[in-house]
Design a protein around this motif. Structure first.
Motif, short mmCIF file in Angstrom:
data_model
loop_
_atom_site.label_atom_id
_atom_site.label_comp_id
_atom_site.label_asym_id
_atom_site.label_seq_id
_atom_site.Cartn_x
_atom_site.Cartn_y
_atom_site.Cartn_z
N VAL A 10 -4.20 -121.15 -98.39
CA VAL A 10 -3.25 -122.37 -98.31
C VAL A 10 -3.51 -123.64 -99.23
CG1 VAL A 10 -2.87 -124.38 -96.56
CG2 VAL A 10 -3.13 -121.97 -95.72
N ILE A 11 -4.80 -123.74 -99.77
CA ILE A 11 -5.15 -124.84 -100.70
C ILE A 11 -4.52 -124.27 -101.97
CG2 ILE A 11 -7.13 -125.78 -102.10
CD1 ILE A 11 -8.72 -125.55 -99.47
N LEU A 12 -4.80 -123.14 -102.29
CA LEU A 12 -4.06 -122.91 -103.71
C LEU A 12 -2.65 -122.86 -103.61
CD1 LEU A 12 -6.58 -119.81 -104.38
CD2 LEU A 12 -6.23 -121.86 -105.55
N VAL A 17 -0.05 -123.36 -107.08
CA VAL A 17 -0.63 -122.20 -107.99
C VAL A 17 0.21 -120.92 -107.71
CG1 VAL A 17 -2.52 -120.52 -108.20
CG2 VAL A 17 -2.99 -122.75 -107.79
N PRO A 18 0.65 -120.21 -108.71
CA PRO A 18 1.39 -118.95 -108.63
C PRO A 18 0.87 -118.22 -107.32
CG PRO A 18 1.06 -119.41 -111.04
CD PRO A 18 0.27 -120.48 -110.29
N GLY A 24 -4.95 -113.22 -105.29
CA GLY A 24 -6.05 -112.75 -105.89
C GLY A 24 -7.21 -113.52 -105.93
N THR A 25 -7.10 -114.81 -106.42
CA THR A 25 -8.31 -115.56 -106.40
C THR A 25 -8.81 -115.90 -105.12
OG1 THR A 25 -7.25 -116.80 -108.34
CG2 THR A 25 -8.96 -117.98 -107.23
N ALA A 26 -8.14 -116.19 -104.10
CA ALA A 26 -8.61 -116.45 -102.71
C ALA A 26 -9.18 -115.05 -102.23
CB ALA A 26 -7.26 -116.66 -101.74
#
Length: 424
Positions: A10-12, A17-18, A24-26
């Motif tokens: 949710v933050i990203l 962010v794409p 992936g990052t999360a």
């Protein structure tokens, strides 16, 4: 871990962010910081998520769609559609809708359909007396039908995620896609009558036959794909390869509008589009694995079983969820995230998995042009140069009629399943 994972996503996403980076990052941060899972397992899942036979059809259908656009097939489909419906009230707009349905059946891509048809038809719509708002709304909504009509990339993704037969989904998409398009045609007719839009001169039988002959090679592609799948000649993946080769032969040797330079450019564009889709699929597969490991699908299935007792209520809530989700998330990502979470619960309620897939895709088709973030809206704006405020009345008018079609598709399963029953 699951709470942290969802919070990170949710933050990203709120940080623009794409989507594939956010997923992936999360996933990696949640595993590294909040679990004892070995990070190498995520790499294996990332690669393994793409190791599916059904996904092989994606790059081939994308390539076929781009060849069709560059090889002159879309122009001939437009002329064919205009000869059929141009003389009716709203004929030019109907031509746009019908052409989008045909081209959607060839390309399987909403944005590709908007670009291929919109570049040609938008000036024609303005010359025909249609407003910029109506014309923009028509282009954005008509391109969305390609998500439903086979061969659809989104149907392939749904099949790969859930294990449902892609061939069955393709057949079911014919009836639902036709109804979706007809709902727009009804609005077009009413708009043209109310605003007294002039009609085209009726095409002669000779002109109809001539445009049919010229478009015939292009119109054969859906027949080859669906006929080949259901005759057992080839799988949906093999059908994608056949359609690409067929389109290339027609473009080079029949229509003669393809050159080696243009073909090279098409291959590069197709590779870029394929990479964009598959990176998203891989990232979403990792997320799906983590959610499954955290028993999120089981918890959702249990909640639904305890609180939702009828398919009618489940499908109503399912539609609301997807319509809201479709405003913010691209269709492929929504399928990969949502389908595994609700699939088991829907089947337990007696909902046909093929019908469930068509409902899901129809919702996401509407999401493709629903403000504020529908992708087709932004693609249409590159063609029409209209602002969101100017487009909004036209978009909302088509949205209302398409929502009615969605309700019919949702609560009358035979709209989607009747062809499957006939072919069984």
């Amino acid at each position: 871990m699951i709470t942290a994972l969802i919070a990170l996503i949710v933050i990203l996403l709120l940080g623009s962010v794409p989507i594939f980076v956010a997923l992936g990052t999360a996933s990696f941060l949640a595993v590294i910081l909040f679990s004892d899972i070995q990070p190498m397992l995520l790499i294996q899942r990332l690669v393994g998520g793409l190791d599916q036979f059904a996904l092989m059809a994606l790059p081939l259908f994308i390539l076929a769609a781009n060849i069709m656009d560059g090889g002159g097939l879309s122009k001939r489909i437009l002329r064919f559609a205009r000869a059929l419906v141009g003389h009716l009230s709203g004929g030019v707009a109907m031509t746009t809708q019908v052409s989008s349905m045909f081209f959607g059946a060839l390309s399987g891509s909403g944005p590709a359909t908007v670009i291929a048809i919109g570049k040609i038809m938008y000036p024609e719509l303005l010359r025909g007396g249609y407003s910029k708002s109506f014309s923009s709304g028509l282009l954005a909504s008509s391109g969305a039908v390609s998500l439903i009509i086979p061969p659809s990339i989104t149907l392939i993704i749904y099949g790969s995620v859930t294990g449902v037969s892609v061939g069955s989904l393709f057949i079911a998409g014919i009836g639902a896609g036709a109804l979706f398009g007809i709902s727009s045609i009804v609005y077009i007719y009413l708009y043209a009558k109310r605003n007294q839009i002039p009609k085209d001169k009726k095409a002669t039988k000779r002109e109809v036959l001539e445009t049919t002959r010229k478009a015939g090679w292009a119109l054969l592609i859906p027949i080859i794909i669906l006929g080949g799948i259901y005759s057992g000649m080839f799988t949906p993946t093999e059908a994608a390869g056949v359609s690409a080769v067929y389109a290339l032969i027609i473009s080079f040797f029949v229509y003669r509008e393809m050159t080696f330079k243009k073909f090279y450019k098409i291959c590069v564009e197709s590779a870029v589009t394929t990479a964009q889709v598959l990176v998203l699929v891989a990232a979403a597969q990792v997320l799906g694995w983590l959610l499954t490991r955290g028993q999120v699908p089981q918890l959702i299935a249990t909640f639904i079983a305890e609180n939702i007792s009828t398919p009618i209520l489940f499908l109503l809530l399912f539609n609301v969820l997807l319509l809201v989700l479709g405003m913010f998330i691209e269709g492929v990502a929504a399928i990969i995230v949502v389908a595994p979470l609700v699939f088991s619960a829907a089947v337990a309620l007696g909902i046909d998995p093929v019908h469930l897939g068509i409902i899901m895709i129809a919702n996401l088709a509407i999401g493709m042009y629903t403000p504020p973030f529908g992708l087709n809206i932004f693609v249409t704006q590159t063609i029409t140069k209209t602002s969101m405020k100017e487009m909004l009345p036209g978009v909302l008018s088509f949205l209302g009629f398409n929502l009615l079609a969605l309700l019919i598709i949702t609560y009358i399963p035979d709209v989607s399943l009747f062809l499957l029953k006939i072919l069984e």
